[in-house]
Motif scaffolding. Structure first.
Motif, short mmCIF file in Angstrom:
data_model
loop_
_atom_site.label_atom_id
_atom_site.label_comp_id
_atom_site.label_asym_id
_atom_site.label_seq_id
_atom_site.Cartn_x
_atom_site.Cartn_y
_atom_site.Cartn_z
N HIS A 56 -5.47 -8.63 0.43
CA HIS A 56 -4.96 -9.23 1.66
C HIS A 56 -6.05 -9.09 2.72
O HIS A 56 -7.08 -8.46 2.48
CB HIS A 56 -3.63 -8.59 2.09
CG HIS A 56 -3.71 -7.17 2.55
ND1 HIS A 56 -2.61 -6.33 2.62
CD2 HIS A 56 -4.75 -6.40 2.98
CE1 HIS A 56 -2.97 -5.15 3.08
NE2 HIS A 56 -4.26 -5.15 3.29
N HIS A 92 -6.46 -8.96 7.30
CA HIS A 92 -5.73 -8.87 8.57
C HIS A 92 -6.70 -8.64 9.72
O HIS A 92 -7.85 -8.25 9.51
CB HIS A 92 -4.68 -7.76 8.50
CG HIS A 92 -5.11 -6.51 7.78
ND1 HIS A 92 -6.02 -5.62 8.31
CD2 HIS A 92 -4.78 -6.02 6.54
CE1 HIS A 92 -6.20 -4.63 7.45
NE2 HIS A 92 -5.48 -4.85 6.36
N HIS A 115 -9.59 -7.58 1.19
CA HIS A 115 -9.77 -6.31 0.49
C HIS A 115 -8.64 -6.04 -0.49
O HIS A 115 -7.48 -6.35 -0.22
CB HIS A 115 -9.93 -5.15 1.47
CG HIS A 115 -8.83 -5.03 2.50
ND1 HIS A 115 -8.72 -5.90 3.55
CD2 HIS A 115 -7.81 -4.14 2.64
CE1 HIS A 115 -7.68 -5.57 4.30
NE2 HIS A 115 -7.11 -4.50 3.76
N ARG A 175 -12.21 3.86 5.80
CA ARG A 175 -11.55 4.76 4.85
C ARG A 175 -12.48 5.93 4.55
O ARG A 175 -13.68 5.72 4.38
CB ARG A 175 -11.20 4.04 3.55
CG ARG A 175 -10.47 2.74 3.80
CD ARG A 175 -9.97 2.04 2.56
NE ARG A 175 -9.80 0.61 2.85
CZ ARG A 175 -8.83 0.11 3.60
NH1 ARG A 175 -7.92 0.89 4.13
NH2 ARG A 175 -8.76 -1.18 3.83
N ARG A 190 0.86 -1.19 0.00
CA ARG A 190 0.00 0.00 0.00
C ARG A 190 0.90 1.24 0.00
O ARG A 190 1.86 1.29 0.76
CB ARG A 190 -0.88 0.05 1.25
CG ARG A 190 -1.82 -1.14 1.44
CD ARG A 190 -2.91 -1.18 0.40
NE ARG A 190 -3.93 -2.20 0.66
CZ ARG A 190 -3.99 -3.39 0.06
NH1 ARG A 190 -3.08 -3.76 -0.81
NH2 ARG A 190 -5.00 -4.21 0.33
FE FE2 Z 1 -5.31 -3.78 4.53
#
Ligand code: FE2
Ligand code: GTQ
Length: 340
Positions: free
Chosen positions: A97, A99, A138, A105, A61
């Motif tokens: 990925h 987590h 996502h 956001r 990212r």
């Molecule tokens: Fe993420």
């Protein structure tokens, strides 16, 4: 001759610490971070400058972390919150990925970017709020023409302190799209909720059952309605909290708010135990503390730490988005506020 160790040394060697020499417990919160302003323009310019060198392929990212100046090298905004500004350019893909840290956001700008969250492909426009629960797959992509920038707020420090970090990478950069934009909204709107269908299937993911996106057009319309009622709150102006339709906050650890402050309207002094990150979605405001004040322009970002007393004034008509750790405080009995 062997020197006999002191009592203090022997205590320390036994992995013990004398509480009688420890600092006293605090009488009231003293935040580990102080208030802080970040200029959106500055962050954007730095991200654009970095963009040819830092691709999403190399970096996963492309994010500049908002790191509190009081928590150097921590990567943290506050003791429980992480925040960063992410840049995605047209054509880029930020690979899938998942987590155990949960994310929201808030979109600053960009046309044609999307996020796939738990198999639903969601378009991102200025002011939209996106929800990304724990352990939900996502990936992000961009089918438009201008750079997309958004704020990420995650509970990274909290997950870290409780030693509950998990992360997994997908072997597909882009998730398979199972649902198009608006699917989760439709299944939770107009006073209806599905009692059958794919939402209730148990999949790999534990979070099928939530709204992916709160679109700015809708939130703004609701805020307008509240503001035109002319019953402004002396401490908040007009404020909405984003809710999970099942009840409660959008994430177990993070609340999100949209607030209207008219030009020349000043809120009265307020303090609480929440740590809050504020984004100016529209207009300009002044935040006043007893010893300092700050002017925030559109898209600027501001950190309000726990127990710091403040008031706000609309320089112009202003709309603020904010996110805080309030649900964490409420659920543990640590929520306190003073209206003074
Ligand atoms: Fe993420
Ligand atoms: O977009 O998935 O700012 O996983 C930090 C961690 C963004 C993301 C961040 C992340 C992401």
């Amino acid at each position: 001759m062997k020197k006999t160790s002191t009592l203090e040394e022997r205590i320390k060697q036994a992995s013990l610490a004398p509480m009688w020499t420890r600092p006293k417990m605090l009488a009231k919160p003293k935040s580990k971070c102080s208030e802080q302003l970040w200029s959106f323009k500055e962050i954007k310019n730095l991200l654009l400058e970095a963009s040819p060198h830092i691709t999403p392929e190399d970096s996963e990212r492309r994010v500049l972390i908002l790191e509190s100046k009081d928590l150097p090298e921590s990567f943290f905004l506050s003791p429980t919150l992480f925040a960063g500004v992410q840049l995605l350019l047209p054509g880029e893909v930020a690979a899938a990925h998942r987590h155990s840290q949960a994310a929201i956001r808030f979109i600053f700008e960009g046309d044609g970017a999307y996020a796939s969250v738990g198999g639903e492909k969601v378009s991102l426009e200025k002011g939209d709020l996106l929800i990304n629960p724990r352990n939900e797959w996502h990936d992000h992509g961009h089918e438009g023409k201008i750079p997309a920038l958004w704020l990420d707020v995650l509970d990274v420090p909290l997950v870290d302190v409780v030693d509950a970090q998990f992360r997994e990478w997908s072997n597909q950069a882009k998730q398979e799209v199972n649902f198009t934009d608006g699917h989760s909204n439709l299944l939770f709107s107009n006073g209806l909720r599905a009692t059958t269908g794919e939402l209730f299937k148990s999949r790999e993911s534990t979070h099928q059952d939530y709204i992916r996106k709160y679109s700015y057009i809708n939130s703004r319309r609701t805020l307008n309605e509240l503001m035109s009622s002319k019953k402004l709150d002396p401490y908040k102006g007009a404020e909405l909290v984003y809710v999970d339709p099942r009840g409660g906050s959008v994430l177990p650890t993070i609340d999100a708010f949209l607030q209207g402050i008219p030009a020349k309207f000043s809120t009265l002094n307020y303090q609480s135990t929440e740590t809050k990150i504020v984004v100016v979605a529209e207009g300009e405001i002044k935040i006043v503390f007893d010893d300092k004040s700050y002017i925030l322009k559109e898209n600027d970002i501001f950190l309000i730490p726990s127990w710091r007393k403040y008031s706000m004034t609309g320089v112009t008509d202003a709309v603020l988005f904010s996110a805080s750790n309030k649900p964490l405080l409420v659920s543990t009995g640590l929520w306190n506020e003073v209206k003074a």
